[in-house]
Design a protein around this motif. Structure first.
Motif, PDB file in Angstrom:
ATOM      1  N   LEU A  87      -4.881  -3.820  -8.967  1.00 46.73           N
ATOM      2  CA  LEU A  87      -4.756  -3.453  -7.563  1.00 46.73           C
ATOM      3  C   LEU A  87      -3.378  -2.872  -7.272  1.00 46.73           C
ATOM      4  CD1 LEU A  87      -5.838  -3.424  -4.660  1.00 46.73           C
ATOM      5  CD2 LEU A  87      -5.031  -5.786  -4.423  1.00 46.73           C
ATOM      6  N   GLU A  88      -2.337  -3.498  -7.803  1.00 51.57           N
ATOM      7  CA  GLU A  88      -0.977  -3.006  -7.571  1.00 51.57           C
ATOM      8  C   GLU A  88      -0.809  -1.579  -8.089  1.00 51.57           C
ATOM      9  OE1 GLU A  88       3.675  -4.040  -8.750  1.00 51.57           O
ATOM     10  OE2 GLU A  88       2.111  -5.547  -9.059  1.00 51.57           O
ATOM     11  N   ARG A  89      -1.319  -1.324  -9.275  1.00 50.18           N
ATOM     12  CA  ARG A  89      -1.158   0.022  -9.825  1.00 50.18           C
ATOM     13  C   ARG A  89      -1.992   1.042  -9.058  1.00 50.18           C
ATOM     14  NH1 ARG A  89      -0.456  -0.250 -16.433  1.00 50.18           N
ATOM     15  NH2 ARG A  89       0.542  -2.312 -16.538  1.00 50.18           N
ATOM     16  N   LEU A  90      -3.168   0.629  -8.605  1.00 48.64           N
ATOM     17  CA  LEU A  90      -3.984   1.525  -7.788  1.00 48.64           C
ATOM     18  C   LEU A  90      -3.266   1.884  -6.495  1.00 48.64           C
ATOM     19  CD1 LEU A  90      -7.545  -0.062  -8.183  1.00 48.64           C
ATOM     20  CD2 LEU A  90      -6.900   2.261  -8.857  1.00 48.64           C
ATOM     21  N   VAL A  91      -2.694   0.880  -5.850  1.00 51.16           N
ATOM     22  CA  VAL A  91      -2.002   1.115  -4.576  1.00 51.16           C
ATOM     23  C   VAL A  91      -0.783   2.003  -4.778  1.00 51.16           C
ATOM     24  CG1 VAL A  91      -0.684  -0.005  -2.741  1.00 51.16           C
ATOM     25  CG2 VAL A  91      -2.875  -0.979  -3.487  1.00 51.16           C
ATOM     26  N   LYS A  92      -0.054   1.797  -5.857  1.00 53.47           N
ATOM     27  CA  LYS A  92       1.099   2.653  -6.144  1.00 53.47           C
ATOM     28  C   LYS A  92       0.672   4.094  -6.416  1.00 53.47           C
ATOM     29  CE  LYS A  92       4.216  -0.965  -7.869  1.00 53.47           C
ATOM     30  NZ  LYS A  92       4.906  -1.541  -9.054  1.00 53.47           N
ATOM     31  N   TRP A  93      -0.521   4.253  -6.959  1.00 57.73           N
ATOM     32  CA  TRP A  93      -1.073   5.587  -7.236  1.00 57.73           C
ATOM     33  C   TRP A  93      -1.497   6.294  -5.958  1.00 57.73           C
ATOM     34  CZ3 TRP A  93      -6.198   6.956  -6.143  1.00 57.73           C
ATOM     35  CH2 TRP A  93      -6.666   8.153  -6.692  1.00 57.73           C
ATOM     36  N   ALA A  94      -1.947   5.535  -4.963  1.00 58.13           N
ATOM     37  CA  ALA A  94      -2.668   6.085  -3.820  1.00 58.13           C
ATOM     38  C   ALA A  94      -1.766   6.586  -2.698  1.00 58.13           C
ATOM     39  CB  ALA A  94      -3.619   5.033  -3.259  1.00 58.13           C
ATOM     40  N   ASP A  95      -2.325   7.501  -1.919  1.00 55.11           N
ATOM     41  CA  ASP A  95      -1.757   7.905  -0.629  1.00 55.11           C
ATOM     42  C   ASP A  95      -2.463   7.197   0.519  1.00 55.11           C
ATOM     43  OD1 ASP A  95       0.127  10.190  -1.352  1.00 55.11           O
ATOM     44  OD2 ASP A  95      -1.724  10.880  -2.296  1.00 55.11           O
ATOM     45  N   VAL A  96      -3.765   6.972   0.354  1.00 58.32           N
ATOM     46  CA  VAL A  96      -4.606   6.401   1.410  1.00 58.32           C
ATOM     47  C   VAL A  96      -5.459   5.288   0.819  1.00 58.32           C
ATOM     48  CG1 VAL A  96      -6.424   6.874   3.103  1.00 58.32           C
ATOM     49  CG2 VAL A  96      -4.711   8.639   2.597  1.00 58.32           C
ATOM     50  N   TYR A 113      -2.878  -5.436   4.839  1.00 57.31           N
ATOM     51  CA  TYR A 113      -1.836  -4.406   4.825  1.00 57.31           C
ATOM     52  C   TYR A 113      -0.524  -4.955   4.272  1.00 57.31           C
ATOM     53  CZ  TYR A 113       1.663  -1.097   6.470  1.00 57.31           C
ATOM     54  OH  TYR A 113       2.719  -0.222   6.538  1.00 57.31           O
ATOM     55  N   ASP A 114      -0.122  -6.122   4.730  1.00 57.53           N
ATOM     56  CA  ASP A 114       1.156  -6.683   4.276  1.00 57.53           C
ATOM     57  C   ASP A 114       1.128  -7.035   2.781  1.00 57.53           C
ATOM     58  OD1 ASP A 114       2.253  -6.440   6.781  1.00 57.53           O
ATOM     59  OD2 ASP A 114       1.793  -8.501   7.387  1.00 57.53           O
ATOM     60  N   ASP A 115      -0.071  -7.289   2.248  1.00 62.63           N
ATOM     61  CA  ASP A 115      -0.185  -7.584   0.817  1.00 62.63           C
ATOM     62  C   ASP A 115       0.091  -6.356  -0.036  1.00 62.63           C
ATOM     63  OD1 ASP A 115      -1.010 -10.293   1.185  1.00 62.63           O
ATOM     64  OD2 ASP A 115      -3.053  -9.613   1.597  1.00 62.63           O
ATOM     65  N   VAL A 116      -0.375  -5.194   0.427  1.00 59.84           N
ATOM     66  CA  VAL A 116      -0.334  -4.003  -0.425  1.00 59.84           C
ATOM     67  C   VAL A 116       0.787  -3.026  -0.071  1.00 59.84           C
ATOM     68  CG1 VAL A 116      -2.792  -4.176  -0.936  1.00 59.84           C
ATOM     69  CG2 VAL A 116      -2.035  -2.769   0.992  1.00 59.84           C
ATOM     70  N   ALA A 117       1.219  -3.043   1.194  1.00 56.60           N
ATOM     71  CA  ALA A 117       2.245  -2.072   1.601  1.00 56.60           C
ATOM     72  C   ALA A 117       3.572  -2.311   0.894  1.00 56.60           C
ATOM     73  CB  ALA A 117       2.441  -2.121   3.120  1.00 56.60           C
ATOM     74  N   GLN A 118       3.817  -3.544   0.430  1.00 57.65           N
ATOM     75  CA  GLN A 118       5.066  -3.840  -0.288  1.00 57.65           C
ATOM     76  C   GLN A 118       5.155  -3.032  -1.586  1.00 57.65           C
ATOM     77  OE1 GLN A 118       5.098  -7.854  -1.969  1.00 57.65           O
ATOM     78  NE2 GLN A 118       2.844  -7.944  -1.847  1.00 57.65           N
ATOM     79  N   TRP A 119       4.011  -2.626  -2.128  1.00 59.21           N
ATOM     80  CA  TRP A 119       3.998  -1.856  -3.368  1.00 59.21           C
ATOM     81  C   TRP A 119       4.144  -0.360  -3.124  1.00 59.21           C
ATOM     82  CZ3 TRP A 119      -1.089  -4.805  -4.442  1.00 59.21           C
ATOM     83  CH2 TRP A 119      -0.805  -6.093  -4.907  1.00 59.21           C
ATOM     84  N   ARG A 194       6.467  13.939   8.596  1.00 61.79           N
ATOM     85  CA  ARG A 194       7.650  14.054   9.457  1.00 61.79           C
ATOM     86  C   ARG A 194       8.669  12.950   9.220  1.00 61.79           C
ATOM     87  NH1 ARG A 194       5.836  15.107  15.552  1.00 61.79           N
ATOM     88  NH2 ARG A 194       8.029  15.730  15.640  1.00 61.79           N
ATOM     89  N   THR A 195       8.174  11.751   8.857  1.00 65.36           N
ATOM     90  CA  THR A 195       9.075  10.588   8.774  1.00 65.36           C
ATOM     91  C   THR A 195       9.214  10.019   7.363  1.00 65.36           C
ATOM     92  OG1 THR A 195       7.325   8.964   9.168  1.00 65.36           O
ATOM     93  CG2 THR A 195       8.347   9.962  11.114  1.00 65.36           C
ATOM     94  N   GLY A 196       8.272  10.339   6.477  1.00 68.58           N
ATOM     95  CA  GLY A 196       8.277   9.755   5.142  1.00 68.58           C
ATOM     96  C   GLY A 196       7.698   8.362   5.085  1.00 68.58           C
ATOM     97  N   LYS A 197       7.234   7.858   6.224  1.00 67.06           N
ATOM     98  CA  LYS A 197       6.746   6.480   6.281  1.00 67.06           C
ATOM     99  C   LYS A 197       5.226   6.426   6.283  1.00 67.06           C
ATOM    100  CE  LYS A 197      10.725   4.927   9.044  1.00 67.06           C
ATOM    101  NZ  LYS A 197      11.138   4.318  10.338  1.00 67.06           N
ATOM    102  N   GLY A 198       4.710   5.412   5.612  1.00 68.57           N
ATOM    103  CA  GLY A 198       3.290   5.141   5.671  1.00 68.57           C
ATOM    104  C   GLY A 198       2.909   4.506   6.998  1.00 68.57           C
TER     105      GLY A 198
END
Length: 411
Positions: A87-96, A113-119, A194-198
């Protein structure tokens, strides 16, 4: 993938089930996004939707390909401790990341969200719920027939006077919601540019249903007087009603005040313009049933093809009521690329419904079949830089189970 499309290079994880969330991912895929459909080892139940009454029954899983075309398929058992690294590697790979798992279960699976956004702080996390994130029913499960149709007020209004609520067209609220979720994702992607933020974006079937019913709901908010349920024999407006032609084709007719004279002439009933029963608004209101009866008799004299020409000649708004079997033969669908070829699905599945908008000058990605369960497990794990030994351990643990390969596909 199409190399020069709008979302070429955009990486999407579709963890959602059934229709609305996966269909938002389909729209992204239509414009070139690389979408991985992630399912539990048992698969998305919607794989079997073509066998679930009251859905139209077929040998081919037509609805599965509609909601999951152009995607790669992966299985992942998030209940397995070994799944977290995948899951961590998938999330790091993903944009959405798109997800519709109810929040209590999502929390246990560590998919909030808080579980995966840290990655991946640039991740767009698209959260779809039945009834919204807050409130007493936030954790209730919801389908479009319950959340979008029933709870929003739509189902109470889409029936005739004296009739009970009926079963709505399943999936109709889901597909409307998919467009809303897609819009939220694209809005967040623009913000990220515009912001670089997810971002954590969300919508619900209820919110989309209330938006669909918002003309009436807004009226309720300001205390408007409602006419009650539609009764075609006693309509609120006989010029905006449903009528039947001689060939038993029903049609919806909407005659605005500026078109009344032209329509009266076109149907050969100019006498209606001077009839004392309809000579002023008060009399017209009192005699709506009589006018409806007259129009019923007029329209019953000729087939729909005749009225099509008549209404077109005066540019009045109308619509013949068609069933799905008739809709597929409507020349407007293919002329406007609403129906497009579908590659590789087999059986009778040679075409599919495209997403509901075009960008001029941009060709959508060709529609290709949906993936088999776990079809691309090995390939995706290799892309995520798992070596052969690690992949074997993931299979042995059940986190990414080994599944029977599709005929003609490698294991």
């Amino acid at each position: 993938m199409v190399s020069d499309n709008i979302f070429s290079g955009l990486k999407v994880l579709d963890f959602a089930s059934f229709i609305a969330g996966p269909s938002a991912a389909v729209i992204l895929s239509d414009f070139g996004a690389d979408v991985i459909k992630v399912e539990p080892p048992t698969g998305d139940l919607w794989r079997h939707g073509h066998k679930m009454p009251p859905q139209p029954q077929a040998e081919d899983p037509y609805q599965w390909h509609l909601a999951n075309r152009n995607k790669r398929g992966m299985t992942l058992d998030l209940k397995s401790p070994s799944a977290q690294e995948v899951l961590e590697r998938l999330v790091k790979w993903a944009d959405v990341l798109i997800v519709n798992t109810p929040h209590p279960a999502r929390k246990k699976l560590k998919l909030e969200y808080d579980d995966v956004a840290q990655w991946n702080p640039r991740l767009i996390y698209a959260d779809l719920t039945g009834f919204g994130e807050k409130g007493p029913d936030a954790n209730l499960p919801g389908f479009d027939v319950t959340s979008y149709w029933a709870r929003s007020g739509l189902l109470s209004m889409t029936r005739d006077a004296g009739a009970p609520p009926t079963w709505p067209v399943a999936g109709s609220g889901d597909h409307a919601t998919a467009v809303g979720l897609y819009s939220a994702i694209v809005t967040a992607l623009y913000r990220r540019e515009r912001t670089g933020k997810g971002a954590n974006v969300t919508t619900s079937l209820l919110a989309e249903g209330v938006w669909a019913a918002s003309v009436s709901v807004q009226g309720a908010l300001c205390g408007a007087k409602f006419f009650g349920l539609h009764d075609r024999k006693h309509p609120a407006n006989a010029a905006m009603n449903v009528y039947r032609a001689a060939d038993d084709t029903w049609f919806v007719l909407l005659v605005t005040p500026d078109k009344l004279e032209a329509v009266a002439k076109a149907i050969g009933r100019t006498d209606l313009l001077t009839d004392p029963r309809f000579s002023d608004p008060a009399k017209l209101t009192a005699n709506r049933p009589q006018l409806t009866t007259i129009l019923d008799e007029v329209f019953a004299e000729q087939p729909m093809a005749h009225w099509y020409e008549v209404f077109n000649s005066v540019h009045v708004t109308f619509g013949a009521v068609r069933g799905p079997q008739e809709v597929i033969n409507d020349p407007q669908l293919r002329a406007n690329e609403m129906v497009v070829p579908l590659e590789g699905a087999g059986g009778k599945l040679t075409s599919t419904i495209s997403s509901p908008f075009q960008v001029h000058g941009v060709t959508k990605a060709p529609a290709r079949r949906a993936p088999e369960l776990g079809e691309h497990n090995a390939r995706i794990l290799e892309e995520l830089k798992f070596n052969a030994r690690e992949i074997e351990k993931l299979r042995a643990s059940g986190a990414v189970p080994q599944l029977a390969p599709r005929v003609g596909q490698p294991a």
